[in-house]
Design a protein around this motif. Structure first.
Motif, short mmCIF file in Angstrom:
data_model
loop_
_atom_site.label_atom_id
_atom_site.label_comp_id
_atom_site.label_asym_id
_atom_site.label_seq_id
_atom_site.Cartn_x
_atom_site.Cartn_y
_atom_site.Cartn_z
N MET A 1 -5.19 -10.74 -2.78
CA MET A 1 -4.85 -9.31 -2.75
C MET A 1 -3.85 -9.04 -1.63
N ALA A 2 -4.26 -9.52 -0.49
CA ALA A 2 -3.50 -9.14 0.70
C ALA A 2 -2.06 -9.60 0.62
N ARG A 3 -1.86 -10.77 0.01
CA ARG A 3 -0.48 -11.28 0.02
C ARG A 3 0.44 -10.41 -0.81
N ASN A 4 -0.14 -9.59 -1.67
CA ASN A 4 0.71 -8.76 -2.50
C ASN A 4 0.87 -7.35 -1.95
N LYS A 5 0.37 -7.14 -0.74
CA LYS A 5 0.49 -5.80 -0.17
C LYS A 5 1.95 -5.40 -0.08
N GLU A 6 2.23 -4.25 -0.63
CA GLU A 6 3.61 -3.80 -0.60
C GLU A 6 3.79 -2.82 0.56
N LYS A 7 4.93 -2.90 1.21
CA LYS A 7 5.24 -1.94 2.28
C LYS A 7 6.44 -1.12 1.81
N LEU A 8 6.18 0.14 1.60
CA LEU A 8 7.18 0.98 0.97
C LEU A 8 7.50 2.18 1.85
N GLU A 26 7.75 15.76 -6.01
CA GLU A 26 6.39 15.82 -5.47
C GLU A 26 5.39 15.19 -6.43
N LYS A 27 5.52 15.56 -7.70
CA LYS A 27 4.60 15.01 -8.69
C LYS A 27 4.73 13.50 -8.78
N LEU A 28 5.98 13.07 -8.83
CA LEU A 28 6.22 11.64 -8.99
C LEU A 28 5.64 10.85 -7.83
N CYS A 29 5.89 11.34 -6.61
CA CYS A 29 5.45 10.59 -5.45
C CYS A 29 3.93 10.65 -5.28
N SER A 30 3.35 11.81 -5.59
CA SER A 30 1.89 11.86 -5.44
C SER A 30 1.23 11.00 -6.50
N MET A 31 1.83 10.95 -7.67
CA MET A 31 1.32 10.06 -8.71
C MET A 31 1.37 8.61 -8.25
N LEU A 32 2.48 8.28 -7.58
CA LEU A 32 2.64 6.91 -7.06
C LEU A 32 1.49 6.58 -6.12
N VAL A 33 1.18 7.51 -5.24
CA VAL A 33 0.11 7.26 -4.26
C VAL A 33 -1.25 7.26 -4.96
N GLU A 34 -1.44 8.18 -5.90
CA GLU A 34 -2.71 8.22 -6.62
C GLU A 34 -2.98 6.89 -7.30
N LYS A 35 -1.95 6.33 -7.90
CA LYS A 35 -2.15 5.05 -8.57
C LYS A 35 -2.39 3.94 -7.56
N LYS A 36 -1.68 4.02 -6.44
CA LYS A 36 -1.89 3.01 -5.42
C LYS A 36 -3.33 3.05 -4.91
N SER A 40 -3.87 -0.50 -5.96
CA SER A 40 -3.51 -1.35 -4.82
C SER A 40 -3.76 -0.57 -3.53
N LYS A 41 -5.03 -0.55 -3.18
CA LYS A 41 -5.49 0.30 -2.09
C LYS A 41 -4.95 -0.10 -0.73
N TYR A 42 -4.45 -1.35 -0.62
CA TYR A 42 -4.07 -1.82 0.70
C TYR A 42 -2.57 -1.74 0.93
N ASP A 43 -1.85 -1.22 -0.03
CA ASP A 43 -0.41 -1.05 0.17
C ASP A 43 -0.18 -0.06 1.31
N GLU A 44 0.98 -0.24 1.98
CA GLU A 44 1.29 0.66 3.08
C GLU A 44 2.52 1.48 2.73
N LEU A 45 2.52 2.68 3.24
CA LEU A 45 3.56 3.61 2.80
C LEU A 45 3.98 4.53 3.95
N ILE A 75 4.48 4.62 8.68
CA ILE A 75 3.94 3.68 7.71
C ILE A 75 2.45 3.48 7.98
N LYS A 76 1.64 3.69 6.95
CA LYS A 76 0.21 3.44 7.08
C LYS A 76 -0.37 3.10 5.71
N VAL A 77 -1.59 2.60 5.72
CA VAL A 77 -2.25 2.26 4.47
C VAL A 77 -2.45 3.56 3.68
#
Lengths: 686, 583
Positions: A1-8, A26-36, A40-45, A75-77
């Protein structure tokens, strides 16, 4: 999991010219985070907005410059607060400089991760790029971009730019736009870049891949053209349906006080013998699989099955090439695969490129037999089509579609539209109206394709995540209505319809619509509009009522032999309205005559058929009077003569009065109509 | 969970669970195969499959056999009867002359096809002359009318079941276009009349009679002589009928296959073109993957089928949950709950109809816009017009399920991390590739000419087991590549030329090199392994039964060193090592 953590880092343009689309952003970005948050709960943004009044970023404090750029979120999880942040983007007051924003974003990533996580660091820029960027202190803008791009490549960063254009930037300076486009294209020469241009809010919502799926090869090995000629390829999925998330079942049995309750539900399967008296559970080891073969069920143990089952060898073989026209598009069975040459293998890439280009030139496709894995129990036969890359960086590849086997095809026969009688065929005006419709309702005028699948988000999923977010805040939130922007996906564009009102009017004029009386009775109560006479739409002939499609032979009298057909023919003679009246009257006479002199052994059968035809005709013509009259007379007659079978026959076929719901002029309610024959039953007629 | 809320792309047979129960009654089909067994059927021959002449009787029988096999697989609830006429022996309920109803044990005359029926029918030709015999049933001077009898028998067989729930059909195979040709005027007239009346009676009862005529090489089967009246053909239908009926077995099988499936509508849907203008359409699943039937679990002791009971158990309390439970999605550190109705509501984004959004040129439909099999739509409420012509592609529209942005991946864009452009083939290489393609060109390919080898195998195995046969018949994998064709010198030359132009002289080196490059890490591992393998005295350990004292890792070292699979539990590994050592 961890190796695939994306930093965006999201770089969002919030300048005044962007205000029109910010709610979509706003919708697009919040959707992005909702899906994350789910996948992929450990991605950082991190979030950077530019075009703001004030400036708040590291670079402006450290080195100065970089005005009007605000770091909204370091940038944070990913967490829930990020969704809230992104749903309330500030509205900026100045035109932002996207290049500065890119630098700020890069700086954040470099400071946080140094040169680690190569390839996992990503910048995502959403802007309209219609305002000029500042001139650098030294060198040209191009040099500056070049330097940044090189740095980006060195750091293993990727950048994705979504440029919002189209009607949002109508009065923008063309020169500036071209310059900016050119600058952005430099990035794609130097680094891994994806730049997309969107021109509607709907496609903006689909422009950003909101869920990242780690690509997995389906197959790595040889594509065998002949025993001597093999090319090393990797196979990926090109399309794969993103399914509705699988929700878990929730148990409410645990008491509310129990804080540790998991509320999980276990689904257990028990296998019991059917014979009734012994309701015992059969243990797994005593179970054996059975397959149906006709009425028999054949038991086969897994071991036996393994010994005899079909075991093809892993590999992909070309069975032959054939003309592209031999493969019908609708035969494609499943999701699509992508064949690329083994990455880094120059000669395999060349070989794929040569074959793809040759296939394209010859309009040929290849038929393949694929066994992806050793131990796979079936083979896949499909068609390989060339994909000539338009981008110099991307090698040529193939798409692969699965074709059906002989067993998968059901050869139903349908009458050809051409073999229909002339009266069902579209006449010239109808054809013209339909042609015009096709022409005017063009969704891809001059290369600007609307509703491009690549940019069309799935409205169901979008709605689910929005509802999820709402529910997280307020557990009893109602299901939100479908987003206005997404309505375009499921409904025709009102603008397009309004622009082409004349075309639709012509269509209405040329296609007379009728209700389909046959279908009204059907359990599915579609409000059914029915096209009469003929039909010119691309789909071909519509349900044509038998009344209208009689050959144009004049019928002037209802005969004894085929009263129903005569009646229908007469009703359809449109040259004089009197025909209808005459037809109804004559059929009525006929029915009464048939009642008094029942015809042969099937007694009232013919009369009933006539009644049915009359009823149908009267509903179509909206003339309930004569029919209802007749029904009263029939009832009276039967009551007098004590005939029981006829009313029963009529009632069984629902041939009762025409009610108000069927014909406006009727004064009979549906209730009355239903009970019409029931009423007479109590009267004994023996 | 499915994202096709309106089920437009559903198959009518998707509900495999229900199929067992509901399909049995609602849409059954009863078929009587009526095969002419007159000497004429045995005397006339036509070129068969492999250029060998075969009799018409053989053609008809193998046709029926083929369709039985398909039927038992795909429509096993249909019921069939096989009936010969113009036979020496008679066997039928009415005891009519010249009609023989073929059947096997444990089966009614009209019943579902069984494995035994198929097996015995497969070898009917061997025993036919001995047990059933062939004989003209209509001869001058006799009042016998075998065709009349046959229709009567068939009609009686089809008496079963209501016409509302079942489709009843008689499929008539014959090569005699004028069955009463040998008779004198009055008798001929009389017999023709009674036979036609018999056929009409059957048709009035809702039984359809279909004719599959076989033409003799010298004279074509003339439908209008007699049969046009029998099956009710006239005008244009008649003109279209004959070209389709051919002498070749292949065509006949094709014909039969096409007629075997009755059309079934998946659902009816409204297609709204504009406000107030819509068409009612039926959707059909013309192409859907056929899978081996569902598994029925059996008790291995009694071989009785088992009933599956699904129960929901609360993990916290162990209580049984009766009502449909709520659903939840963990999100933001809590569980967000949904009612099943809410999920349904979310998915319902539009009323259940098709709406026209607009048109795009076909070139916009990319090859990768595909996720599911297409669905065919055709205007509904069309009165059936059955034309006998061979139809290649039905008219109407195909609906293709397009992907959404979420469903499309950009995997081809992943790799170019280099600064150079991707390599492109030059003109010469393309020319060479084109030459190779021309060599392996298939002119008349049809998209569905292959039988699914896995499915064929599956049913061959089932059939063998159902009949308790020892050998499982070999099935032919039609998808196997044409090895012989690919080694033709011309193909080899073209392949070599192409290879040379792309790979130069070093094709073989290249493949070796690739292997080495790829396995650099694994080679290192292997080297270590080989060394390690020497460390133990494996033979000694095995003899003493001490292998079990080693760790799985150690065991794997041995296996790796000898290129053996490393999967399985420790016992499996040990036994594999022992087998390898030959102990």
């Amino acid at each position: 999991m961890a190796r695939n953590k994306e930093k965006l880092v999201l770089l969002l343009d919030v300048g005044p010219s962007m205000h029109g689309v910010l709610s979509e952003v706003e919708k697009l970005c919040s959707m992005l985070v909702e899906k994350k948050l789910i996948f992929s709960k450990y991605d950082e943004l991190g979030v950077v907005v530019f075009g703001t009044e004030e400036s708040n970023n590291d670079l402006t404090t450290e080195v100065g410059g970089y005005q009007n750029i605000t770091v909204l979120q370091d940038i944070k999880v990913v967490d829930g607060d990020l969704v809230d942040t992104l749903q309330k983007l500030p509205r900026g007051t100045v035109d932002g400089d996207f290049l500065d924003a890119i630098v700020v974003g890069m700086d954040m990533l470099i400071k946080k991760y140094k040169d680690l996580h190569k390839g996992k660091k990503r910048l995502c820029l959403i802007t309209n790029a219609i305002h000029p960027i500042k001139d650098p202190f030294e060198g040209s803008k191009e040099d500056q971009v070049m330097t940044i791009a090189e740095q980006m490549a060195a750091q293993g960063m990727k950048i994705e730019s979504i440029v919002v254009r189209g009607r949002f930037s109508r009065d923008a300076n063309k020169g500036v736009m071209d310059e900016n486009d050119h600058l952005l294209s430099i990035f794609s020469k130097k680094t891994h870049t994806r730049t997309v241009y969107v021109d509607t809010p709907t496609s903006l919502l689909g422009a950003l891949k909101t869920r990242r799926v780690t690509p997995v090869t389906v197959f790595r090995g040889h594509l065998e053209l002949s025993p001597q000629m093999k090319i090393k390829v990797w196979v990926y999925k090109k399309t794969q349906e993103e399914k509705f998330p699988t929700l878990k079942k929730y148990s409410e049995k645990a008491p509310a006080s129990n804080k540790l309750a998991t509320h999980q539900v276990k689904v257990s399967y028990e296998y019991k013998s059917v014979d009734g008296y012994s309701n015992s559970v059969i243990p797994p080891e005593q179970r054996i699989k059975g397959y149906r073969y006709g009425p028999q069920v054949v038991p086969i143990s897994t071991a036996e099955w393994d010994a005899v089952k079909f075991k093809p060898e892993k590999g992909i073989k070309v069975l032959g090439f054939t003309d592209a026209s031999k493969i019908k598009r609708h035969c494609y069975m499943k999701d699509v695969y992508l064949f690329i040459a083994e990455p880094g293998n120059t000669r395999a890439t060349l070989a794929v490129s040569a074959i793809a280009r040759a296939m394209k030139e010859m309009n040929a496709v290849a038929i393949l037999r694929c066994v992806w894995r050793q131990g796979q129990q079936n083979v896949v036969v499909g068609v390989l089509t060339p994909n000539i890359s338009q981008n110099d960086k991307i090698p040529d590849s193939f798409y692969f579609n699965v074709l059906p086997f002989a067993e998968d095809v059901r050869e139903y026969q349908f009458p050809s539209f051409n073999s229909f009688p002339a009266s069902w065929q579209p006449n010239d005006q109808q054809q013209k109206a339909a042609d015009e419709l096709v022409q005017m309702l063009d969704l891809a005028p001059s290369g600007k394709e609307a509703l491009l699948p690549e940019f069309t988000p799935n409205p169901v999923l979008e709605r689910f995540y929005r509802h999820l977010e709402l529910k997280a805040k307020q557990p009893d939130a109602a299901v939100p209505p479908l987003d206005e922007t997404l309505k375009k996906i499921i409904e025709p564009d009102p603008e397009l319809v309004a622009e082409n009102k004349s075309v639709f009017d012509a269509l209405h004029r040329h296609f007379e619509l009728k209700q389909n009386p046959k279908l009204k009775k059907s359990s599915r109560q579609w409000y059914q509009e029915k096209q009469s006479g003929s039909n010119a739409h691309v789909s071909g002939g519509q349900a044509v009522n038998s009344i209208e499609n009689q050959p144009p032979v004049k019928i002037e009298k209802i005969g004894d032999l085929t009263p129903v057909q005569d009646f229908e023919a007469m009703m359809s003679q449109r040259d004089n309205p009197e025909w209808v009246e005459k037809a109804i009257k004559e059929l009525r006479e006929k029915i009464l005559a048939l009642l008094i002199h029942p015809d042969g052994e099937d007694k009232y059968q013919k009369a009933v058929e006539c009644v049915a035809a009359l009823r149908k005709g009267c509903i179509i013509e909206q003339e309930p009077g004569p029919y209802n009259d007749l029904m009263h007379r029939i009832r009276q007659y039967c009551e007098e003569k004590g005939i029981k079978s006829l009313p029963q026959l009529l009632a069984s076929r629902d041939l009762t009065l025409i009610s108000k719901s069927e014909a406006e002029d009727s004064n009979v309610t549906a209730e009355e109509a239903r009970s019409f024959f029931v009423k007479m039953e109590p009267k004994p007629d023996v | 969970m499915d994202l096709d809320p309106e089920d437009v792309f559903k198959d009518e047979e998707d509900d495999l669970d229900n199929e067992f129960y509901h399909q049995s009654e609602s849409s059954k089909e009863y078929v009587v195969y009526l095969v002419d067994a007159s000497p004429k059927m045995f005397n006339t021959t036509c070129a068969g499959n492999d250029q060998k002449d075969e009799t018409h009787f053989h053609t008809a029988v193998s046709c029926v056999a083929g369709s039985l096999k398909t039927q038992i697989i795909s429509r096993s609830y249909d019921e069939v009867a096989i009936c010969f006429f113009n036979t020496r022996e008679k066997k039928n309920l009415q005891d009519l002359n010249g009609v023989f109803v073929f059947n096997v044990a444990e089966r009614e005359h009209l019943d579902r096809p069984t494995a035994r029926l198929i097996k015995e029918f497969d070898c009917i030709e061997e025993s036919f002359m001995r047990e059933i015999g062939s004989q003209y049933g209509i001869v001058p001077g006799s009042r016998e009318n075998s065709l009349y009898n046959a229709l009567w028998v068939a009609q009686a067989l089809l008496r079963k079941g209501s016409i509302k729930t079942a489709d009843k059909r008689i499929l008539l195979f014959t090569n005699e276009d004028d069955p009463f040709g040998s008779l004198q005027d009055a008798a001929k007239k009389d017999m023709t009349r009674t036979t036609l009346q018999r056929a009409k009676d059957a048709q009035d009862l809702g039984i359809s009679i279909e004719l599959l005529p076989l033409s003799r090489p010298d004279s074509e089967f003339n439908v209008s002589t007699f049969y046009a009246d029998l099956i009710g053909l006239d005008g244009e239908d008649l003109a279209q009928f004959m070209p389709s009926a051919s002498q070749k077995l292949e065509d006949m099988k094709d014909q039969l296959r096409k007629r075997m499936f009755t059309k079934r509508v998946v659902r009816r849907i409204e297609f709204q073109i504009a406000n107030g203008l819509s068409i009612e359409l039926n959707t059909y699943a013309l192409i859907r993957p056929t899978v081996p039937g569902a598994i029925t679990w059996l008790d291995s002791v009694t071989n009785h089928p088992l009933k599956t009971e699904r129960s929901l158990i609360c993990e916290d309390t162990g209580a049984l949950i009766q009502e449909p439970p709520k659903l939840f999605q963990p999100y933001r550190n809590e569980n967000v709950k949904f009612l099943p109705e809410e999920i349904a509501e979310i998915k319902r984004i539009s009323p259940g109809k098709l709406r026209l959004l607009g048109f795009k040129p076909l070139s916009c439909l990319k090859d990768y816009y595909n996720l599911r099999p297409s669905t065919f739509v055709y205007p509904s409420d069309q009165d059936e017009i059955t034309s006998a012509g061979a139809q290649m592609e039905p008219p109407g529209m195909h609906m293709i399920y397009l992907p959404y942005a979420d469903d499309i991946r950009d995997d081809e864009e992943i790799f170019p991390d280099t600064e150079e452009d991707a390599p492109r083939a030059d003109e010469d290489q393309i020319q060479k590739a084109a030459a190779l393609i021309k060599r392996i060109y298939v002119k008349d390919f049809s998209a569905f000419q292959f039988a699914n080898p896995a499915l064929q195998r599956h049913y061959a195995v089932l059939q063998a087991l159902a009949l308790a046969e020892d050998d499982i018949p070999e099935t032919i994998d039609e998808t196997a590549s044409d090895e012989e064709g690919l080694t033709r010198p011309a193909v080899v030359r073209a392949a070599e030329a192409f290879k040379h132009s792309v790979y130069g002289d070093s094709y073989d080196e290249e493949s070796d090199m690739g292997k080495e490059k790829m396995s650099e890490a694994s080679r290192k591992r292997k080297a270590i392994a080989e060394n390690a393998a020497k460390d133990y005295d494996w033979g000694n350990l095995a003899d003493k039964g001490q292998l079990k004292n080693l760790t799985v890792g150690d065991l794997k070292v041995y296996l790796n060193a000898h290129n053996l699979p490393v999967s399985g539990k420790k016992e499996a590994l040990i036994s594999r090592i022992l087998t390898h050592m030959g102990k």
